[in-house]
Design a protein around this motif. Structure first.
Motif, PDB file in Angstrom:
ATOM      1  N   LEU A   1      -4.102  28.504  76.535  1.00 16.28           N
ATOM      2  CA  LEU A   1      -3.408  28.102  75.317  1.00 16.28           C
ATOM      3  C   LEU A   1      -4.441  27.561  74.342  1.00 16.28           C
ATOM      4  N   PHE A   2      -4.603  28.235  73.215  1.00 13.64           N
ATOM      5  CA  PHE A   2      -5.471  27.736  72.149  1.00 13.64           C
ATOM      6  C   PHE A   2      -4.624  26.869  71.217  1.00 13.64           C
ATOM      7  N   VAL A   3      -5.123  25.681  70.942  1.00 19.59           N
ATOM      8  CA  VAL A   3      -4.426  24.738  70.068  1.00 19.59           C
ATOM      9  C   VAL A   3      -5.296  24.479  68.847  1.00 19.59           C
ATOM     10  N   ILE A   4      -4.746  24.708  67.672  1.00 18.91           N
ATOM     11  CA  ILE A   4      -5.455  24.399  66.428  1.00 18.91           C
ATOM     12  C   ILE A   4      -4.698  23.262  65.744  1.00 18.91           C
ATOM     13  N   THR A   5      -5.384  22.153  65.558  1.00 16.79           N
ATOM     14  CA  THR A   5      -4.741  20.979  64.998  1.00 16.79           C
ATOM     15  C   THR A   5      -5.649  20.335  63.961  1.00 16.79           C
ATOM     16  N   GLY A   6      -5.142  19.280  63.354  1.00 14.32           N
ATOM     17  CA  GLY A   6      -5.892  18.591  62.313  1.00 14.32           C
ATOM     18  C   GLY A   6      -4.926  17.876  61.393  1.00 14.32           C
ATOM     19  N   PRO A   7      -5.432  17.060  60.497  1.00 19.35           N
ATOM     20  CA  PRO A   7      -4.566  16.286  59.604  1.00 19.35           C
ATOM     21  C   PRO A   7      -3.860  17.160  58.586  1.00 19.35           C
ATOM     22  N   THR A   8      -2.845  16.611  57.967  1.00 20.87           N
ATOM     23  CA  THR A   8      -2.081  17.329  56.960  1.00 20.87           C
ATOM     24  C   THR A   8      -2.984  17.756  55.801  1.00 20.87           C
ATOM     25  N   ALA A   9      -2.738  18.940  55.289  1.00 23.67           N
ATOM     26  CA  ALA A   9      -3.447  19.512  54.132  1.00 23.67           C
ATOM     27  C   ALA A   9      -4.894  19.904  54.415  1.00 23.67           C
TER      28      ALA A   9
ATOM     29  N   TRP B   1      -5.352   9.183  65.801  1.00 28.92           N
ATOM     30  CA  TRP B   1      -4.800   9.707  67.059  1.00 28.92           C
ATOM     31  C   TRP B   1      -5.684  10.819  67.610  1.00 28.92           C
ATOM     32  N   LEU B   2      -6.026  11.779  66.781  1.00 35.74           N
ATOM     33  CA  LEU B   2      -6.759  12.950  67.245  1.00 35.74           C
ATOM     34  C   LEU B   2      -8.170  12.615  67.710  1.00 35.74           C
ATOM     35  N   LYS B   3      -8.822  11.664  67.027  1.00 37.34           N
ATOM     36  CA  LYS B   3     -10.202  11.337  67.375  1.00 37.34           C
ATOM     37  C   LYS B   3     -10.315  10.711  68.769  1.00 37.34           C
ATOM     38  N   ARG B   4      -9.197  10.274  69.320  1.00 39.54           N
ATOM     39  CA  ARG B   4      -9.216   9.726  70.677  1.00 39.54           C
ATOM     40  C   ARG B   4      -9.291  10.818  71.740  1.00 39.54           C
TER      41      ARG B   4
END
Length: 305
Positions: free
Chosen positions: A4-12, A274-277
Motif C-alpha cells: 500500500l503506497f500512501v501519499i500524504t501531507g498538509p492541506t494545499a 502529527w505527520l513529523k512524528r
C-alpha cells in the motif's frame, strides 16, 4: 495486494496532481483518505477531486456519504481493509494507492485503531449537558488541564473530538492520550509512506490563494445550500463554520474569508506536527515527481508480481 503506497501531507501542499501521476504510473485507482471528501454536496469547500480528475482515474470514497450520516475512522478502517482484501479490482493487484490529509484515517488503515473504552450513558449525558450550558470554549479549557498532550494537537473547534476526549478522562480517570498508544496492528500488506511538504511561507501563500479560489468557484453559495444542516458533524469544518457565522451576522464576508485562511493555516500546522512524528514517512517536495516515481520503482522492483 502486497504493498500500500500512501501519499500524504498538509492541506494545499499539492497532493492531488501528484497522486494522479502516481496512479497512472502504477495502473491503480486512488483511495481517498480525506474524511470530509467522503461527504456528498460539499466539493468546493473540501477541495474534492474534480469531475475531470474523477473521469481520469477511478477514486474510492469520494462523495459517497450523505451529510447527515455518522462515520468514523474505525468504520473507514474496516471499509478500506474490505476493499483491499476481498475479491475484486484491488485484491488482485500487487499495489494500492491511498492519499489524503486526514491523519487518523490514514493511521487507522496502516496501523489500526486503538482500543478506546466505550462511553457510558451517564458520562455521555453529563458532557452533553455541560456542552449545552457552558459552551465548547469552556470544555476546551478543561481539556487543556485534563489532557494537555491531546489539547496540543486536537482541532479545538471540533466539538465531537473535544467532548469525546473529556468523556474518556472523566469516565476512566486517565488521559485520552494514554489510550492512544498507536500500537501497530498486523497487516497482510506492507506500507510505504510518502510525505509531501513545502516551505512554511509557500504553504501559507498557497492556502490563502486556494481559499480565494474557492470563493470564486462558489463556496459561499455551496455553504448556503447546506446551511439548514449546519448542526451536523460533517459541516463542523473549516470554511463552513466561518461562513455560517457570516450568515448569522456574527462577522462580515471579508472577515469570514480571513478566518477561513487563518483556520486552514492552523490546521496545516497541526497536520505537520502529527505527520513529523511518523519516522516511516519519506519526505519530498511536490515538484520532485520524477524522484518520487523513481523511489516507488525502487520498491516495486523488489515486489514479486
Amino acid at each position: 495486494m502486497d504493498t500500500l503506497f500512501v501519499i500524504t501531507g498538509p492541506t494545499a501542499v499539492g497532493k492531488s496532481e501528484l497522486c494522479l501521476r502516481v496512479a497512472h504510473h502504477l495502473g491503480v485507482p486512488i483511495i481517498n483518505a480525506d474524511s470530509r471528501q467522503l461527504y456528498a454536496g460539499i466539493p468546493i469547500g473540501t477541495a474534492a477531486p474534480t469531475q475531470k480528475q474523477l473521469s481520469e482515474v477511478k477514486h474510492y470514497f469520494v462523495s459517497t456519504l450523505p451529510l447527515t450520516e455518522y462515520y468514523s475512522a474505525s468504520m473507514y478502517e474496516q471499509d478500506v481493509l474490505s476493499l483491499l482484501n476481498e475479491p475484486g479490482e484491488l485484491s488482485h493487484h500487487p499495489y494500492a494507492l491511498l492519499s489524503g490529509g486526514s491523519m487518523m484515517y490514514i493511521d487507522a488503515v496502516c496501523d489500526g485503531i486503538d482500543d478506546i473504552p466505550t462511553i457510558d450513558d451517564v458520562t455521555r449525558n453529563l458532557l452533553r449537558q455541560r456542552l449545552e450550558e457552558e459552551g465548547l470554549e469552556r470544555l476546551v479549557e478543561e481539556l487543556k488541564i485534563a489532557d494537555p498532550e491531546y489539547y496540543a494537537i486536537v482541532d479545538r473547534k471540533n466539538t465531537r473530538r473535544v467532548v469525546h476526549a473529556l468523556e474518556i478522562c472523566y469516565m476512566t480517570g486517565r488521559t485520552y492520550t494514554s489510550y492512544r498508544v498507536r500500537q501497530q496492528h498486523p497487516r497482510s500488506f506492507s506500507v510505504v509512506k510518502i510525505g509531501l511538504n513545502r516551505e512554511r511561507q509557500e504553504l501559507y501563500d498557497r492556502i490563502n490563494r486556494r481559499v480565494e479560489q474557492m470563493m470564486e468557484e462558489g463556496l459561499e453559495e455551496e455553504a448556503r445550500r447546506v446551511y439548514p444542516l449546519k448542526g451536523v458533524n460533517s459541516l463542523n469544518t473549516v470554511g463552513y463554520r466561518e461562513l455560517f457565522d457570516y450568515f448569522d451576522g456574527r462577522c462580515t464576508l471579508d472577515e469570514a474569508v480571513e478566518r477561513i485562511q487563518g483556520a486552514t493555516r492552523r490546521y496545516c500546522r497541526k497536520q505537520l506536527t502529527w505527520l513529523k512524528r511518523d519516522t516511516r514517512i519519506k519526505w519530498f517536495h511536490p515538484d520532485q515527481g520524477d524522484e518520487i516515481l523513481a523511489y516507488i520503482d525502487s520498491i516495486t522492483s523488489k515486489t514479486p508480481n
